[in-house]
Design an enzyme around this catalytic site. Structure first.
Site, mmCIF file in Angstrom:
data_model
loop_
_atom_site.group_PDB
_atom_site.id
_atom_site.type_symbol
_atom_site.label_atom_id
_atom_site.label_comp_id
_atom_site.label_asym_id
_atom_site.label_seq_id
_atom_site.Cartn_x
_atom_site.Cartn_y
_atom_site.Cartn_z
ATOM 1 N N CYS A 345 0.828 -1.214 0.000
ATOM 2 C CA CYS A 345 0.000 0.000 0.000
ATOM 3 C C CYS A 345 0.856 1.254 0.000
ATOM 4 C CB CYS A 345 -0.857 0.084 1.256
ATOM 5 S SG CYS A 345 -1.888 -1.324 1.546
ATOM 6 N N ARG A 443 -12.212 -0.155 -6.888
ATOM 7 C CA ARG A 443 -11.783 -0.185 -5.487
ATOM 8 C C ARG A 443 -10.978 1.079 -5.144
ATOM 9 N NH1 ARG A 443 -9.347 -5.816 -3.189
ATOM 10 N NH2 ARG A 443 -8.257 -5.084 -1.367
HETATM 11 P P1 XMP Z 1 -0.618 -7.054 3.473
HETATM 12 O O1 XMP Z 1 0.233 -6.193 4.344
HETATM 13 O O2 XMP Z 1 -1.116 -8.253 4.197
HETATM 14 O O3 XMP Z 1 -1.895 -6.156 3.141
HETATM 15 O O4 XMP Z 1 0.059 -7.368 2.197
HETATM 16 C C1 XMP Z 1 -2.975 -6.638 2.387
HETATM 17 C C2 XMP Z 1 -4.081 -5.606 2.355
HETATM 18 O O5 XMP Z 1 -3.664 -4.399 1.718
HETATM 19 C C3 XMP Z 1 -4.792 -3.729 1.154
HETATM 20 N N1 XMP Z 1 -4.450 -3.392 -0.215
HETATM 21 C C4 XMP Z 1 -4.066 -2.172 -0.631
HETATM 22 N N2 XMP Z 1 -3.997 -0.996 0.035
HETATM 23 N N3 XMP Z 1 -3.199 0.040 -1.918
HETATM 24 C C5 XMP Z 1 -3.549 0.128 -0.623
HETATM 25 O O6 XMP Z 1 -3.474 1.194 -0.021
HETATM 26 C C6 XMP Z 1 -3.257 -1.095 -2.657
HETATM 27 O O7 XMP Z 1 -2.901 -1.127 -3.824
HETATM 28 C C7 XMP Z 1 -3.724 -2.264 -1.968
HETATM 29 N N4 XMP Z 1 -3.943 -3.518 -2.374
HETATM 30 C C8 XMP Z 1 -4.389 -4.197 -1.277
HETATM 31 C C9 XMP Z 1 -5.960 -4.678 1.253
HETATM 32 O O8 XMP Z 1 -6.785 -4.224 2.292
HETATM 33 C C10 XMP Z 1 -5.300 -6.007 1.550
HETATM 34 O O9 XMP Z 1 -6.147 -6.900 2.232
#
Ligand code: XMP
Length: 532
Positions: A345, A443
């Site tokens: 993120c 999203r």
């Molecule tokens: P981890 O740390 O487990 O996080 O890899 C997974 C979660 O990150 C969110 N997610 C995103 N958040 N930009 C964001 O700000 C993105 O591109 C993105 N893609 C996923 C999502 O909530 C996921 O479960």
């Protein structure tokens, strides 16, 4: 018939509806004071900032009970849920996770039909007895059946062949498909015309005896008129009868099928997507949007609750207590917390918003305390020890992306760089994901009329980690150990008893391995620190 939902003793302890978050009620907790003190200084905390205080413990890790809930009516035997991301959760992840007591949320970067087919694959994975088996007719060709298998996502190759009245005419199995060189041949030409059958009502044990004696892996049940009333599949019969300790962890629904969740967005056509997912018996729908506290997300939530009152709807993501409360008041059966903590993120950096995850989880949990609405801590988990911290702060489950994206079952591609195997992983707000799917664009609200994308995530590689099973073993053991140190036998007790230390820079340094050159990669701690 099926083992493994809850033992009788556990049910008694938890009450007939399963795990209750109930006692989260009113009693003041030490952690509330801790977070209030931090708040007074204007401090919001991330996982690396805190550790749980240890307590007097009469609970060895082996006696810990990890049961919890993802949403009001969707229990977990292990409070781990996989992220609805295109490099994390398709049917294979969901099956393995549910077999280990967790839950997979199938992403929605695909057509509703394909996503629904994946739900079906999870649901049909465990079937000791299939009461309404999928049948073919005598005139169906091998080619058309194969096509249907692909389309519907059926992972099996055995079908009863019936006539229009449901009378069993034969069976076709995997070898009939394999040895049929001509796809135009009809089922009636290749089927076994006098298959071994058993009378309707045959129980599991009897079915096992018949199948072992006759060496048949597929046993149709027929009533006196010859009408098909169900089938047994040997691998499932065996699994249910002798699955032992492994099957005790299966997270299964009332019909004995693995539980699975499915994600959807807030754009056009999502109610129709939900209809299909509900028809295929998805256990929970998860509204996935980068900003869950918007009129659009609330409208979709209300529509889903109106159309499918019997299905739980979890909504995310939010990071403020007020937002969590607004979604709860709008009917959410679970709230997902996390804006920007994830490994991929960049939202906090490129948009300048967000709250560090431990504080966000605590604030959201506190805001909905007493509402019986579980909270899921989504993103930012880097070590097994972050899981007890998340639950201690108030979460009922954690959602993992990075920790699962490197597994064999995750959909990403394997890539070898300098002899080391990686899997690709990307944010759903990354350029690649947004270019690839409308779901990712929605999203991250990229379809707002502007030509250029504004990414809120990155794309990259993470080390290949082997099977989900081995990763889950480490993660759950970390949770057990944490609960053991705190002296909490259940997740609810962990939430009640948790208190925190805030770490200084020196405290973080001291907590990690230090002053040694690590020569061996441990399965729960790499040679490279993740906070560096
Ligand atoms: P981890 O740390 O487990 O996080 O890899 C997974 C979660 O990150 C969110 N997610 C995103 N958040 N930009 C964001 O700000 C993105 O591109 C993105 N893609 C996923 C999502 O909530 C996921 O479960």
């Amino acid at each position: 018939m099926r083992t493994g939902v809850f033992t009788t003793m556990q049910m008694k302890r938890l009450g007939s509806s399963g795990v209750k978050r109930g006692a989260k009620g009113s009693a003041a907790r030490k952690k509330d004071d801790f977070f209030a003190r931090m708040d007074a200084q204007g401090l919001a905390l991330a996982y690396a900032d805190v550790r749980l205080r240890t307590g007097h413990s009469e609970t060895p890790p082996s006696e810990v009970i990890m049961e919890s809930r993802f949403s009001r009516r969707v229990p977990l035997k292990v409070p781990i849920v996989s992220a609805a991301m295109d490099r994390v959760t398709e049917y294979k992840t969901a099956i393995e996770l549910a077999k280990r007591g967790g839950l997979g949320i199938i992403h929605f970067g695909m057509s509703p039909e394909k996503q629904a087919a994946m739900v079906t694959r999870v649901k049909l994975y465990l079937n000791a007895i299939i009461e309404k088996p999928i049948c073919v007719e005598e005139g169906d060709t091998i080619g058309s059946i194969e096509e249907m298998r692909e389309e519907q996502g059926w992972g099996f190759h055995s079908f009863p062949v019936v006539d229009a009245k449901g009378i069993l005419k034969g069976v076709i199995t995997q070898s009939d498909f394999e040895f049929s060189m001509d796809a135009k041949r009809a089922a009636k030409e290749v089927m076994t015309k006098t298959p071994v059958t058993a009378p309707a009502g045959t129980d599991l044990k009897k079915a096992f005896d018949i199948m072992t004696k006759t060496k048949k892996k597929f046993l149709p049940l027929v009533d006196k008129s010859g009408k098909l009333s169900g089938v047994y599949v040997f691998s499932d019969v065996k699994r249910v009868l002798f699955g032992g300790s492994e099957s005790a962890y299966y997270n299964v629904d009332k019909e004995g099928h693995l539980r699975v969740g499915a994600a959807l967005g807030v754009g056009e056509g999502e109610i129709e997507r939900a209809e299909l997912l509900v028809e295929r018996k998805a256990d929970v729908l998860v509204i996935e949007t980068a900003h869950g506290d918007t009129p659009r997300a609330i409208k979709v939530l209300k529509e889903l609750k109106k159309n499918f009152p019997h299905v739980d709807v979890v909504v995310g993501n939010v990071s403020e207590g007020e937002s969590a409360k607004r979604l709860t008041d709008a009917g959410a059966d679970g709230v997902k917390v996390g804006q920007g903590p994830g490994s991929i993120c960049t939202t906090r950096i490129v948009a300048g918003i967000g709250c560090p995850q431990v504080t966000a989880v605590h604030n959201c949990e506190k805001a909905v305390r007493g509402y019986d609405v579980p909270v899921c801590a989504d993103g930012g988990i880097r070590y097994s020890g972050d899981i007890p911290v998340a639950l201690g702060a108030g979460a009922d489950s954690v959602m993992l992306g990075m920790m699962l994206a490197g597994t064999e079952e995750a959909p990403g591609k394997k890539v070898v760089v300098n002899g080391i195997t990686y899997k690709d992983y990307r944010g759903m707000g990354s350029l690649g994901a947004m270019q690839a799917s409308r779901a990712a664009r929605e999203r991250y609200r990229a379809d707002s009329g502007k030509a250029a994308f504004f990414p809120e995530g990155v794309e990259g590689l993470i080390p290949y980690r082997g099977s989900i099973g081995s990763v889950l073993d480490q993660l759950t053991e970390g949770l057990r150990r944490g609960m053991g140190y705190v002296g909490a036998k259940t997740v609810n007790e962990l939430q009640q008893k948790s208190d925190f230390h805030r770490l200084s820079g020196a405290g973080i340094e001291e907590s990690h391995a230090h002053d040694v050159v690590i020569t061996e990669e441990m399965p729960n701690y790499g040679t490279r620190r993740k906070d560096k």
